[in-house]
Design a protein around this motif. Structure first.
Motif, short mmCIF file in Angstrom:
data_model
loop_
_atom_site.label_atom_id
_atom_site.label_comp_id
_atom_site.label_asym_id
_atom_site.label_seq_id
_atom_site.Cartn_x
_atom_site.Cartn_y
_atom_site.Cartn_z
N ASN A 99 0.84 -1.20 0.00
CA ASN A 99 0.00 0.00 0.00
C ASN A 99 0.88 1.26 0.00
O ASN A 99 1.66 1.48 0.92
N PHE B 168 0.14 4.37 0.45
CA PHE B 168 -0.11 5.33 1.54
C PHE B 168 0.60 4.88 2.83
O PHE B 168 1.20 5.69 3.54
N THR C 84 -1.19 6.89 -7.57
CA THR C 84 -1.27 5.50 -7.09
C THR C 84 -2.67 4.95 -7.32
O THR C 84 -3.65 5.70 -7.37
N ASN C 85 -2.76 3.61 -7.43
CA ASN C 85 -4.07 2.95 -7.52
C ASN C 85 -4.56 2.50 -6.15
O ASN C 85 -5.63 1.89 -6.05
N ASP C 86 -3.78 2.74 -5.11
CA ASP C 86 -4.07 2.12 -3.82
C ASP C 86 -5.16 2.84 -3.05
O ASP C 86 -5.52 3.97 -3.36
N MET C 87 -5.68 2.14 -2.07
CA MET C 87 -6.73 2.68 -1.21
C MET C 87 -6.06 3.50 -0.09
O MET C 87 -5.07 3.04 0.49
N PRO C 88 -6.59 4.69 0.20
CA PRO C 88 -5.92 5.60 1.14
C PRO C 88 -6.18 5.23 2.60
O PRO C 88 -6.75 6.00 3.36
N LYS D 155 -11.18 6.85 3.73
CA LYS D 155 -10.09 5.89 3.57
C LYS D 155 -10.47 4.63 2.80
O LYS D 155 -9.61 3.78 2.55
N THR E 100 -12.31 4.90 -0.18
CA THR E 100 -12.65 5.31 -1.55
C THR E 100 -11.83 4.49 -2.54
O THR E 100 -10.73 4.03 -2.22
N PRO F 101 -5.84 9.64 -5.63
CA PRO F 101 -5.64 10.79 -4.72
C PRO F 101 -5.03 11.99 -5.41
O PRO F 101 -3.93 12.43 -5.06
N PHE G 265 -8.65 13.39 5.92
CA PHE G 265 -9.48 12.35 5.29
C PHE G 265 -10.82 12.23 6.01
O PHE G 265 -11.67 11.43 5.62
N ARG H 153 -7.93 -4.89 -0.66
CA ARG H 153 -7.71 -3.51 -0.24
C ARG H 153 -8.45 -3.23 1.08
O ARG H 153 -7.92 -2.56 1.97
N GLU I 151 -6.70 -4.80 3.91
CA GLU I 151 -5.54 -3.97 4.30
C GLU I 151 -5.99 -2.79 5.17
O GLU I 151 -5.31 -2.44 6.15
#
Lengths: 235, 235
Positions: free
Chosen positions: A91, A93, A135-139, B133, B135, B139, B146, B177, B180
């Motif tokens: 991840n 973030f 990024t493609n990641d989840m925040p 967090k 979504t 970003p 957030f 995701r 995580e």
């Protein structure tokens, strides 16, 4: 003096961790006997120890020792003393947050610009860009800043995925997301498909692997570049 | 006293903007002749004016007037005076950033808890959760926080997508995701598939639409809930 590999992914479908790129890594890390591994991105929440073990097993195949950054009392010193650095995926973030909190952005940047070989995969490649805004990641955590290492003068979108024209899903395509990025930011974005990487040697940035990459420049139609092409013009 | 619709998407495959839910919206917005539209999320970078026009056309079908929040000199007053509010989809970071910068989080929360009907779709639904967090968006801007409206005591994942077991792509699945997310956060996450929505009436939160929703609770195996089921236990 830069010596960097920015890889879209650690693993391609049907092969083991780093297998697809290991022959190139053997050359890339030729001068290093030990690699400092940054396990901060924690894919699927894996522990730093377990993640380091995965990297260690992979690099054992080319006789490299791997040390996890988390095992050092002083991570800044560990970075300064590293023969070579590998920042793994997970991840972005979580990775960026941990780097900022440990004050490692500036030291990492410094050693890489002085020539310490740096390998990034996925999240570890995202942070090679100016910031992590592509990024493609989840925040899942809120980092103190989205600024990244800026090892190259553009942004990276790893695991780049072409629009699925048959999909009935209404979530945004990757291309739509990157276009939205350009409503608020002007730097180029390199969409790196899985199996592709950028090889940065001093002032040269070359696309490697078998696939083309998709380049998104501000106010331009996105375009493809072939493997072997220099991307030094992007900034 | 809450009166909220939290919809996964504005549009389902093969039909027009809000068409799939318009019959329910006619009932939901029965008491309002004018709807205040928040166009901040700017899907595909569309202008506030153009986005408001889309909402206006859709709500014209049920004889509602739509005013864009961006046209008011004092957006806090506009929110306080609104008969009803609709926050459209787009980029959740852009939306959240603008709400924080205009100091609108607290006023929005206040009027909704006092009963002003609120419709959110996609990004406008993400912000109904405790924070953004979970979504799916990129970003592309760095918001000052957030934290979101916390209209419900859990997080939303709109456009929830089941893992594609045939995919050769190595990017994380949605379920990975969210798992995580739970390494770093403990609140539940409601994965809302396209065509589903939550109807919140006072203390009741009910899943609506034809599909099940996927619920992710901390330290529990994810599970499905049927349409019509109350989700009041989640917190």
């Amino acid at each position: 003096m830069r010596n960097i590999i920015i890889a879209s992914t650690s693993t391609i479908h049907g092969s083991g961790y780093l297998d697809y790129i290991m022959a190139d890594l053997k050359v890339f890390f030729e001068q290093a006997s030990t690699i400092l591994f940054v396990p901060y991105a924690r894919p699927s929440g894996i522990s730093h120890d377990d993640y380091t073990e995965i990297a260690s097993t992979a690099f054992g195949k080319i006789d490299k020792k791997v040390n996890g950054l988390h095992t050092f009392e002083n991570p800044i010193e560990a970075i300064k003393n590293a023969e070579a650095i590998f920042v793994g995926g997970g991840n972005t973030f979580v990775l960026t947050n941990q780097l900022h909190k440990n004050h490692l952005i500036a030291p990492l940047k410094e050693v890489v610009f002085y020539g310490t070989p740096y390998l990034g995969t996925s999240a570890g490649s995202n942070i090679c860009g100016l910031n992590i805004k592509t990024t493609n990641d989840m925040p899942i955590v809120y980092p103190p800043s989205f600024n990244a290492l800026a090892l190259v003068p553009f942004n990276i979108n790893p695991h780049y995925l072409d629009p699925d024209t048959t999909s009935k899903h209404k979530g945004e395509t990757r291309e739509t997301r990157i276009k939205e990025f350009h409503y608020f930011n002007t730097q180029p974005v390199v969409g790196l498909r899985e199996g592709s990487w950028l090889l940065v040697k001093n002032d040269s940035i070359i696309l490697k692997g078998h696939l083309t990459a998709r380049i998104f420049e501000y106010n331009k139609t996105p375009y493809e570049v072939d493997s072997g092409i220099e991307l030094n013009h992007l900034k």
